[in-house]
Design an enzyme around this catalytic site. Structure first.
Site, PDB file in Angstrom:
ATOM      1  N   ASN A  80       0.807  -1.224   0.000  1.00 53.09           N
ATOM      2  CA  ASN A  80       0.000   0.000   0.000  1.00 53.09           C
ATOM      3  C   ASN A  80       0.840   1.275   0.000  1.00 53.09           C
ATOM      4  OD1 ASN A  80      -2.542   1.685   0.848  1.00 53.09           O
ATOM      5  ND2 ASN A  80      -1.014   2.080   2.441  1.00 53.09           N
ATOM      6  N   TYR A  87       3.290   9.233 -11.787  1.00 50.70           N
ATOM      7  CA  TYR A  87       2.529   8.437 -10.801  1.00 50.70           C
ATOM      8  C   TYR A  87       1.669   7.409 -11.532  1.00 50.70           C
ATOM      9  CZ  TYR A  87      -1.059   7.518  -7.203  1.00 50.70           C
ATOM     10  OH  TYR A  87      -1.936   6.921  -6.319  1.00 50.70           O
ATOM     11  N   LYS A 134       1.786   3.239 -11.295  1.00 48.86           N
ATOM     12  CA  LYS A 134       0.631   2.414 -10.906  1.00 48.86           C
ATOM     13  C   LYS A 134       0.271   1.434 -12.026  1.00 48.86           C
ATOM     14  CE  LYS A 134       0.034   4.036  -6.756  1.00 48.86           C
ATOM     15  NZ  LYS A 134       0.188   3.182  -5.572  1.00 48.86           N
TER      16      LYS A 134
HETATM   17  N1  NAD Z   1      -5.790   8.873  -1.655  1.00 45.67           N
HETATM   18  C1  NAD Z   1      -6.089   8.668  -2.932  1.00 45.67           C
HETATM   19  O1  NAD Z   1      -6.855   9.428  -3.547  1.00 45.67           O
HETATM   20  C2  NAD Z   1      -5.512   7.467  -3.651  1.00 45.67           C
HETATM   21  C3  NAD Z   1      -6.043   7.147  -4.906  1.00 45.67           C
HETATM   22  C4  NAD Z   1      -5.528   6.055  -5.592  1.00 45.67           C
HETATM   23  C5  NAD Z   1      -4.521   5.294  -5.036  1.00 45.67           C
HETATM   24  N2  NAD Z   1      -4.018   5.630  -3.823  1.00 45.67           N
HETATM   25  C6  NAD Z   1      -2.925   4.798  -3.294  1.00 45.67           C
HETATM   26  O2  NAD Z   1      -3.277   4.307  -2.017  1.00 45.67           O
HETATM   27  C7  NAD Z   1      -2.078   4.090  -1.259  1.00 45.67           C
HETATM   28  C8  NAD Z   1      -2.215   4.760   0.099  1.00 45.67           C
HETATM   29  O3  NAD Z   1      -2.355   6.157  -0.119  1.00 45.67           O
HETATM   30  P1  NAD Z   1      -2.976   7.174   0.947  1.00 45.67           P
HETATM   31  O4  NAD Z   1      -3.887   8.046   0.181  1.00 45.67           O
HETATM   32  O5  NAD Z   1      -3.458   6.456   2.131  1.00 45.67           O
HETATM   33  O6  NAD Z   1      -1.656   8.023   1.268  1.00 45.67           O
HETATM   34  P2  NAD Z   1      -1.099   8.661   2.599  1.00 45.67           P
HETATM   35  O7  NAD Z   1      -0.092   9.653   2.159  1.00 45.67           O
HETATM   36  O8  NAD Z   1      -2.176   9.093   3.513  1.00 45.67           O
HETATM   37  O9  NAD Z   1      -0.358   7.418   3.309  1.00 45.67           O
HETATM   38  C9  NAD Z   1       0.772   6.828   2.737  1.00 45.67           C
HETATM   39  C10 NAD Z   1       1.579   6.136   3.811  1.00 45.67           C
HETATM   40  O10 NAD Z   1       2.710   5.541   3.166  1.00 45.67           O
HETATM   41  C11 NAD Z   1       3.860   5.768   3.970  1.00 45.67           C
HETATM   42  N3  NAD Z   1       5.059   5.734   3.148  1.00 45.67           N
HETATM   43  C12 NAD Z   1       5.471   6.646   2.235  1.00 45.67           C
HETATM   44  N4  NAD Z   1       6.652   6.309   1.743  1.00 45.67           N
HETATM   45  C13 NAD Z   1       7.016   5.142   2.340  1.00 45.67           C
HETATM   46  C14 NAD Z   1       8.156   4.296   2.254  1.00 45.67           C
HETATM   47  N5  NAD Z   1       9.181   4.604   1.469  1.00 45.67           N
HETATM   48  N6  NAD Z   1       8.164   3.165   2.989  1.00 45.67           N
HETATM   49  C15 NAD Z   1       7.141   2.871   3.822  1.00 45.67           C
HETATM   50  N7  NAD Z   1       6.058   3.648   3.976  1.00 45.67           N
HETATM   51  C16 NAD Z   1       5.999   4.772   3.243  1.00 45.67           C
HETATM   52  C17 NAD Z   1       3.628   7.143   4.588  1.00 45.67           C
HETATM   53  O11 NAD Z   1       4.428   7.329   5.764  1.00 45.67           O
HETATM   54  C18 NAD Z   1       2.131   7.101   4.883  1.00 45.67           C
HETATM   55  O12 NAD Z   1       1.858   6.599   6.177  1.00 45.67           O
HETATM   56  C19 NAD Z   1      -0.928   4.638  -2.104  1.00 45.67           C
HETATM   57  O13 NAD Z   1      -0.298   3.589  -2.796  1.00 45.67           O
HETATM   58  C20 NAD Z   1      -1.628   5.549  -3.092  1.00 45.67           C
HETATM   59  O14 NAD Z   1      -0.915   5.718  -4.292  1.00 45.67           O
HETATM   60  C21 NAD Z   1      -4.490   6.691  -3.107  1.00 45.67           C
END
Ligand code: NAD
Length: 265
Positions: free
Chosen positions: A104, A169, A173
């Site tokens: 994730n 990005y 993905k």
């Molecule tokens: N929020 C959205 O709209 C959305 C949409 C599509 C996909 N996503 C994907 O969902 C996933 C979670 O995103 P989110 O929105 O919860 O983001 P977020 O920024 O709230 O959380 C991301 C977490 O990843 C951790 N992280 C970052 N780099 C890291 C590393 N090198 N090693 C370990 N941990 C690390 C951060 O500390 C954070 O706790 C991501 O892969 C993101 O691309 C999110």
């Protein structure tokens, strides 16, 4: 969780989702907040012992302490192979062999591609794509030995249809989705499934960056969703819990959008 799932062909019984992952060990990367924290909570509610793994190990431990059942927080940097291997070793020592990996952890940087620099491209690829590859590699030997395992990648609708302002990005993905499909083919006969879940715009710190760049863009995202709202992390987590459950045992190499109908591919 309210969902009930079939227990399997052998007994035809219905079992509550709350028991579906009893005895299983899961690692969720990037689980200190946002979608990852919701996934960790859903897997714990389904009965799994959960490792909340994150760059921010202190917050990961706080999140783990609040989960149902056995849970630990682990410091993990998905960009560093030594850190990944150490985290997997720590989880195995404290919780047992890893049955479920949820890739994730992810980062996004919003802006026009022509204004982005190489350092940003490399960071996005390193965390989102190579991070997924490193963590998957780290758990696979054990899964192959035991003849079972679940890998679930959190990709994005951006990786299926592209998203302007998120060009590299989107590429990472798309790479995650292709990685899951190819790995699913290679490991299916060994009892391992590999699938991707694609959130649409979801209310987390990552999405707040969009509002920082343009509130109009953020508002237009919600309008573009057929269900007319931005997703919540709790909308995404049940799909992951399902793919980790015995009920999803015949599903591999698939890509599931959880985005209120935003993309229908
Ligand atoms: N929020 C959205 O709209 C959305 C949409 C599509 C996909 N996503 C994907 O969902 C996933 C979670 O995103 P989110 O929105 O919860 O983001 P977020 O920024 O709230 O959380 C991301 C977490 O990843 C951790 N992280 C970052 N780099 C890291 C590393 N090198 N090693 C370990 N941990 C690390 C951060 O500390 C954070 O706790 C991501 O892969 C993101 O691309 C999110």
């Amino acid at each position: 969780m309210l969902l009930r799932v079939a227990g399997g062909l052998d007994d035809g019984e219905e079992r509550p989702m709350t028991e579906a992952l009893e005895g299983k060990v899961a690692i969720v990367t990037g689980a200190a907040r946002g979608i990852g924290a919701a996934i960790a909570a859903a897997l714990a509610q389904s009965g799994a012992a959960v490792a909340v793994a994150d760059l921010d190990g202190d917050t990961a431990r706080v999140v783990a302490d609040k989960l149902d059942g056995r849970a630990i927080g682990v410091t993990l940097n998905v960009c560093d192979t030594a850190s990944v291997l150490a985290a997997v070793d720590a989880v195995q020592a404290q919780l047992g062999p890893v049955d479920i990996l949820v890739n994730n952890a992810g980062v996004d940087v919003i802006g026009p591609f022509v204004d982005s620099d190489e350092a940003t491209w490399l960071r996005l690829v390193d965390v989102n794509l190579l991070g997924t590859i490193r963590c998957s590699r780290a758990v696979l030997d054990g899964m192959l030995e035991r003849g079972s395992g679940r890998i679930i990648n959190i990709a994005s609708d951006a990786g299926r249809v592209g998203s302007s302002g998120e060009v590299v990005y989107s590429a990472t993905k798309g790479g995650v989705i292709a990685f899951a499909k190819a790995l699913a083919r290679e490991t299916a006969s060994a009892g391992i499934t590999v699938n991707s879940v694609c959130p649409g715009p979801t209310n987390t710190a990552l999405l707040d960056q969009v509002a920082d760049v343009s509130q109009r863009l953020y508002d237009s995202l919600a309008r573009a969703v057929p269900m007319k709202r931005i997703g919540q992390p709790s909308d995404i987590a049940p799909a992951v819990a399902f793919l980790a459950s015995p009920a999803a045992g015949y599903i591999t190499g698939q890509t599931l959008s959880v985005s209120g109908g935003l993309t229908m591919t």
